[in-house]
Design an enzyme around this catalytic site. Structure first.
Site, PDB file in Angstrom:
ATOM      1  N   LYS A  20     -89.293 -19.063 -24.795  1.00  0.00           N
ATOM      2  CA  LYS A  20     -88.931 -17.860 -25.215  1.00  0.00           C
ATOM      3  C   LYS A  20     -89.349 -16.906 -25.463  1.00  0.00           C
ATOM      4  O   LYS A  20     -90.574 -16.279 -26.076  1.00  0.00           O
ATOM      5  CB  LYS A  20     -88.267 -18.275 -26.387  1.00  0.00           C
ATOM      6  CG  LYS A  20     -87.474 -20.406 -26.539  1.00  0.00           C
ATOM      7  CD  LYS A  20     -86.638 -20.454 -27.081  1.00  0.00           C
ATOM      8  CE  LYS A  20     -86.087 -19.750 -28.065  1.00  0.00           C
ATOM      9  NZ  LYS A  20     -84.887 -18.918 -27.010  1.00  0.00           N
ATOM     10  N   GLU A  47     -85.693 -16.980 -32.921  1.00  0.00           N
ATOM     11  CA  GLU A  47     -85.577 -18.121 -33.015  1.00  0.00           C
ATOM     12  C   GLU A  47     -86.469 -19.594 -33.717  1.00  0.00           C
ATOM     13  O   GLU A  47     -85.987 -20.398 -33.234  1.00  0.00           O
ATOM     14  CB  GLU A  47     -85.239 -18.092 -31.527  1.00  0.00           C
ATOM     15  CG  GLU A  47     -84.037 -17.084 -30.799  1.00  0.00           C
ATOM     16  CD  GLU A  47     -84.180 -16.306 -29.172  1.00  0.00           C
ATOM     17  OE1 GLU A  47     -83.358 -16.396 -28.709  1.00  0.00           O
ATOM     18  OE2 GLU A  47     -85.539 -16.578 -28.933  1.00  0.00           O
ATOM     19  N   LYS A  70     -84.865 -23.138 -14.455  1.00  0.00           N
ATOM     20  CA  LYS A  70     -85.780 -22.752 -16.254  1.00  0.00           C
ATOM     21  C   LYS A  70     -86.550 -23.996 -15.881  1.00  0.00           C
ATOM     22  O   LYS A  70     -87.748 -24.152 -17.053  1.00  0.00           O
ATOM     23  CB  LYS A  70     -84.864 -22.765 -17.761  1.00  0.00           C
ATOM     24  CG  LYS A  70     -83.474 -21.477 -17.392  1.00  0.00           C
ATOM     25  CD  LYS A  70     -84.020 -20.561 -17.423  1.00  0.00           C
ATOM     26  CE  LYS A  70     -83.113 -19.403 -17.617  1.00  0.00           C
ATOM     27  NZ  LYS A  70     -82.990 -19.187 -18.953  1.00  0.00           N
TER      28      LYS A  70
HETATM   29  C1  5RP Z   1     -83.946 -15.145 -26.303  1.00  0.00           C
HETATM   30  C2  5RP Z   1     -84.514 -16.724 -25.573  1.00  0.00           C
HETATM   31  C3  5RP Z   1     -82.932 -16.745 -24.786  1.00  0.00           C
HETATM   32  O1  5RP Z   1     -82.650 -17.907 -25.460  1.00  0.00           O
HETATM   33  C4  5RP Z   1     -84.232 -16.737 -22.921  1.00  0.00           C
HETATM   34  O2  5RP Z   1     -83.780 -15.203 -22.512  1.00  0.00           O
HETATM   35  C5  5RP Z   1     -82.817 -17.311 -22.329  1.00  0.00           C
HETATM   36  O3  5RP Z   1     -82.193 -16.566 -22.272  1.00  0.00           O
HETATM   37  P1  5RP Z   1     -80.257 -17.074 -20.929  1.00  0.00           P
HETATM   38  O4  5RP Z   1     -79.733 -17.762 -21.645  1.00  0.00           O
HETATM   39  O5  5RP Z   1     -79.717 -15.520 -21.052  1.00  0.00           O
HETATM   40  O6  5RP Z   1     -81.256 -17.027 -19.704  1.00  0.00           O
HETATM   41  O7  5RP Z   1     -84.886 -16.937 -25.545  1.00  0.00           O
HETATM   42  O8  5RP Z   1     -85.084 -14.673 -26.456  1.00  0.00           O
END
Ligand code: 5RP
Length: 217
Positions: free
Chosen positions: A94, A103, A121
């Site tokens: 993340k 987070e 992902k």
């Molecule tokens: C932010 C994060 C997000 O959860 C991660 O980048 C995923 O983002 P997205 O939903 O835009 O693909 O860790 O720090």
């Protein structure tokens, strides 16, 4: 379905997990954007949310959901957030949105961490996505040299200042075969605020949007 539609679909599925929960932990990113939009329907049932970023805070407030201080709410029942990579063990990378520190704090303070993502992902081994590491600004070059010793190629995410006033190094070319060990090792480098490996506290439930389906594990 477009990637954004997949994000919207999985965000909708996550709303099932917040029924009856009065204070929700809310992550950051484009998938969570749709989750926050979905919270509009629950506005009258929710006491408030603990937010992982200034961006999500603004969004929550705009739709009328009070944003609460984690210090005043204790343990959270549920935290919903996205990820940049997810392996079959629910370990994550993340920090693509630079919100990794808050987070990780909220994930640690929550009983159930629901991770939502589109199928792009899912990976077998973490590390193709450059690993975000939040650093104290004066330590950036030192931490970068230490990360090189670990086999990575850190790149400074220029023009990015986190909500905590820190900087981000994105570490390329890591094949993360032992996520918990690497999380501990990088955490221990002086000047590192947070590493974007979520392995010591992985997700509890992963929801992945694939075609018309939601895969849950
Ligand atoms: C932010 C994060 C997000 O959860 C991660 O980048 C995923 O983002 P997205 O939903 O835009 O693909 O860790 O720090």
């Amino acid at each position: 379905m477009t990637q954004d539609e997949l994000k919207q679909q999985v965000a909708q599925a996550a709303l099932e997990y917040i029924k009856g929960v009065s204070i929700i932990g809310v992550g950051t990113g484009s998938t969570v954007y749709h989750f926050i939009e979905g919270l509009k329907a629950f506005k009258n049932d929710i006491e408030g949310a603990v937010s992982s970023s200034e961006t999500s805070t603004t969004h929550l407030q705009r739709i009328g959901i009070p944003v609460l201080d984690l210090n005043s709410v204790g343990t959270l029942e549920v935290y919903v957030d996205g990820a940049d990579e997810i392996n079959p063990h629910k370990q994550l990378i993340k920090g693509g949105g630079a919100a990794l520190t808050r987070e990780k704090i909220i994930a640690g303070a929550s009983k159930k961490f629901i991770c939502i993502a589109d199928e792009s992902k899912s990976v077998d081994v973490l590390g193709k996505f450059p690993l975000p590491v939040e650093v104290i600004p004066m330590a950036r070059s030192f931490v970068a040299r230490e990360l090189v010793k670990l086999g990575g190629q850190p790149i400074w995410r220029e023009n990015c200042i986190t909500d905590n006033g820190c900087q981000i190094l994105d570490v390329h070319n890591l094949s993360i075969l032992n996520p918990s060990e690497l999380e501990r090792t990088i955490n221990n480098i002086p000047g590192v605020v947070t590493v974007g490996i979520f392995s010591l506290r992985p997700a509890d439930v992963v929801l992945v949007s694939k075609g018309q389906d939601i895969i849950s594990f």
